[in-house]
Design an enzyme around this catalytic site. Structure first.
Site, PDB file in Angstrom:
ATOM      1  N   ASP A 108       0.866  -1.191   0.000  1.00 47.79           N
ATOM      2  CA  ASP A 108       0.000   0.000   0.000  1.00 47.79           C
ATOM      3  C   ASP A 108       0.897   1.234   0.000  1.00 47.79           C
ATOM      4  OD1 ASP A 108      -3.231   0.352   1.105  1.00 47.79           O
ATOM      5  OD2 ASP A 108      -1.940   2.137   1.031  1.00 47.79           O
ATOM      6  N   ARG A 117     -15.930   4.413  -2.886  1.00 46.63           N
ATOM      7  CA  ARG A 117     -17.083   5.306  -3.048  1.00 46.63           C
ATOM      8  C   ARG A 117     -17.473   5.969  -1.744  1.00 46.63           C
ATOM      9  NH1 ARG A 117     -22.468   2.982  -5.619  1.00 46.63           N
ATOM     10  NH2 ARG A 117     -21.794   0.966  -4.834  1.00 46.63           N
ATOM     11  N   HIS A 129     -20.759  -4.640 -13.477  1.00 50.24           N
ATOM     12  CA  HIS A 129     -20.917  -4.517 -12.024  1.00 50.24           C
ATOM     13  C   HIS A 129     -21.407  -3.103 -11.733  1.00 50.24           C
ATOM     14  CE1 HIS A 129     -20.297  -5.238  -7.843  1.00 50.24           C
ATOM     15  NE2 HIS A 129     -19.299  -4.410  -7.708  1.00 50.24           N
TER      16      HIS A 129
HETATM   17  N1  APR Z   1      -0.864   1.728  -4.616  1.00 49.09           N
HETATM   18  C1  APR Z   1      -1.200   0.946  -3.573  1.00 49.09           C
HETATM   19  N2  APR Z   1      -2.225   1.223  -2.728  1.00 49.09           N
HETATM   20  C2  APR Z   1      -2.923   2.338  -2.975  1.00 49.09           C
HETATM   21  C3  APR Z   1      -2.638   3.208  -4.039  1.00 49.09           C
HETATM   22  C4  APR Z   1      -1.565   2.855  -4.886  1.00 49.09           C
HETATM   23  N3  APR Z   1      -1.220   3.624  -5.923  1.00 49.09           N
HETATM   24  N4  APR Z   1      -3.538   4.226  -3.998  1.00 49.09           N
HETATM   25  C5  APR Z   1      -4.352   3.998  -2.957  1.00 49.09           C
HETATM   26  N5  APR Z   1      -3.996   2.865  -2.324  1.00 49.09           N
HETATM   27  C6  APR Z   1      -4.573   2.245  -1.148  1.00 49.09           C
HETATM   28  C7  APR Z   1      -5.067   3.222  -0.093  1.00 49.09           C
HETATM   29  O1  APR Z   1      -3.985   3.768   0.663  1.00 49.09           O
HETATM   30  C8  APR Z   1      -5.986   2.336   0.723  1.00 49.09           C
HETATM   31  O2  APR Z   1      -5.324   1.760   1.843  1.00 49.09           O
HETATM   32  O3  APR Z   1      -5.710   1.500  -1.485  1.00 49.09           O
HETATM   33  C9  APR Z   1      -6.396   1.222  -0.263  1.00 49.09           C
HETATM   34  C10 APR Z   1      -7.888   1.183  -0.519  1.00 49.09           C
HETATM   35  O4  APR Z   1      -8.484   0.768   0.642  1.00 49.09           O
HETATM   36  P1  APR Z   1      -9.867   1.367   1.188  1.00 49.09           P
HETATM   37  O5  APR Z   1      -9.861   2.846   1.020  1.00 49.09           O
HETATM   38  O6  APR Z   1     -10.108   0.811   2.546  1.00 49.09           O
HETATM   39  O7  APR Z   1     -10.919   0.782   0.148  1.00 49.09           O
HETATM   40  P2  APR Z   1     -11.560  -0.687   0.100  1.00 49.09           P
HETATM   41  O8  APR Z   1     -12.828  -0.694   0.850  1.00 49.09           O
HETATM   42  O9  APR Z   1     -10.534  -1.687   0.436  1.00 49.09           O
HETATM   43  O10 APR Z   1     -11.964  -0.760  -1.446  1.00 49.09           O
HETATM   44  C11 APR Z   1     -10.975  -0.734  -2.456  1.00 49.09           C
HETATM   45  O11 APR Z   1     -12.372  -1.905  -4.023  1.00 49.09           O
HETATM   46  O12 APR Z   1     -14.641  -2.444  -4.048  1.00 49.09           O
HETATM   47  C12 APR Z   1     -13.662  -1.565  -4.480  1.00 49.09           C
HETATM   48  O13 APR Z   1     -14.894   0.494  -4.668  1.00 49.09           O
HETATM   49  C13 APR Z   1     -13.897  -0.161  -3.942  1.00 49.09           C
HETATM   50  O14 APR Z   1     -12.362   0.853  -5.457  1.00 49.09           O
HETATM   51  C14 APR Z   1     -12.547   0.437  -4.112  1.00 49.09           C
HETATM   52  C15 APR Z   1     -11.602  -0.722  -3.832  1.00 49.09           C
END
Ligand code: APR
Length: 314
Positions: free
Chosen positions: A32, A81, A174
């Site tokens: 991440d 979202r 989806h």
């Molecule tokens: N590289 C790696 N991780 C990243 C990057 C990147 N370039 N950009 C953002 N992230 C990380 C964020 O720091 C965050 O920890 O992606 C993670 C996303 O996690 P959440 O915000 O908790 O979202 P989540 O509920 O896991 O959903 C992720 O899946 O279902 C879909 O719509 C949802 O697009 C969303 C995705």
């Protein structure tokens, strides 16, 4: 031990790691951009291993290079979202992120099986395949299992029957245009029509179940306010990873690259596929009746529009 990398260690990424560990499925690398999050979650789950009795290794990293030689990569990186947003509102930001992730996959594990979860799903899985250059059958999107699973749950609740007896699936994109396939819905092999005839469930109830399924993510989003669903999406993706790693050849609805099937060429759309050690080994083509075809075509138009928009941004 096989290796699964999870790109994005947020809600879904963390849940994926936990489920994979509980199933003792593969070593896990959480990646991440947020400093400390993948490392913290990796350590926390590792510390449950003496209770849960798994031996696999879990590590966290802020570098894409940590995905080197992965067998499977599951991508949730992106922004989720917020209430009031549609999945499509995420397009610009998530296209850039998925494109970067795809390029890293090309460099560090070009032979991996890729499962995209980031929304808007059908467009993001195309961006992922385009930027990673993996073979289309080695890159899929997770949506259909989740959508079908939601529909199964609602039907089971209504009929007061074990969810394990419910068979159904959802076709198409989806999003709000997904096509729940009532005609293929069975309860322990018995068509749903029998239950309608026996007055155990009404047409109007089934219609409201279909609407609730289409709004499945939105309903959870409105309840959670600050995030979207993560338990059921993670379970669904793990089922796909397991079918690939164990060559189970499960028939699962997934966003798969179509090459003329269902009259669609060069787009990712949700259809039933068989997943085994070669990735998507077969696309199952069903004949659709007029009504289903109309709904499916509408869904395809929505998918095509969004995918083209995303690919233009790459
Ligand atoms: N590289 C790696 N991780 C990243 C990057 C990147 N370039 N950009 C953002 N992230 C990380 C964020 O720091 C965050 O920890 O992606 C993670 C996303 O996690 P959440 O915000 O908790 O979202 P989540 O509920 O896991 O959903 C992720 O899946 O279902 C879909 O719509 C949802 O697009 C969303 C995705």
């Amino acid at each position: 031990m096989k290796k699964i990398s999870l790109i994005g260690a947020g809600n879904i990424g963390g849940t994926l790691a936990h489920l994979i560990a509980l199933k003792d499925l593969a070593n896990i690398t959480l990646i991440d951009v947020a400093k400390g999050i993948p490392q913290g979650k990796a350590l926390d789950i590792s510390q449950s291993s003496s209770v849960e009795l798994f031996d696999l290794k879990i590590q966290g990293s802020n570098n894409y290079s940590a995905m080197k030689d992965s067998d499977v990569v599951i991508i949730t990186a992106g922004i989720p979202r917020l209430p009031g947003m549609t999945r499509d509102d995420l397009l610009e930001t998530n296209t850039k992120i998925i494109s970067d992730v795809g390029k890293a996959i090309k460099k560090f594990c070009p032979k991996a099986f890729l499962i995209c979860i980031t929304n808007p799903l059908d467009a993001m899985v195309s961006v992922l395949q385009f930027s990673s250059k993996v073979k289309p059958n080695m890159c899929v999107g997770m949506a259909g299992i989740l959508d079908s699973s939601r529909m199964k749950y609602f039907i089971a609740q209504e009929l007061k029957v074990s969810i394990q007896n419910i068979e159904t699936f959802v076709l198409g994109g989806h999003g709000d245009t997904m096509v729940p396939m009532l005609r293929y819905t069975k309860i322990s092999g018995i068509p749903i029509e029998k239950f309608i005839k026996n007055k155990m469930i009404s047409h109007s109830k089934l219609n409201s179940i279909i609407k609730r399924t289409q709004d499945g993510g939105g309903e959870i989003n409105r309840l959670l306010k600050k995030g979207t669903a993560f338990y059921a999406p993670a379970s669904s993706a793990v089922q796909m990873a397991e079918s690939y790693l164990k060559n189970k050849k499960m028939l699962l609805p997934c966003a798969a690259y179509l090459n003329g099937e269902y009259g669609v060429k060069d787009f990712y759309v949700g259809v039933p596929v068989i997943i085994g050690k070669k990735g998507v080994e077969k696309i199952i083509e069903l004949s659709l009746n007029d009504q289903e075809r109309k709904k499916f075509n509408k869904s395809i138009q929505a998918v095509k529009q969004l995918t083209k928009k995303a690919l233009k941004l790459v």
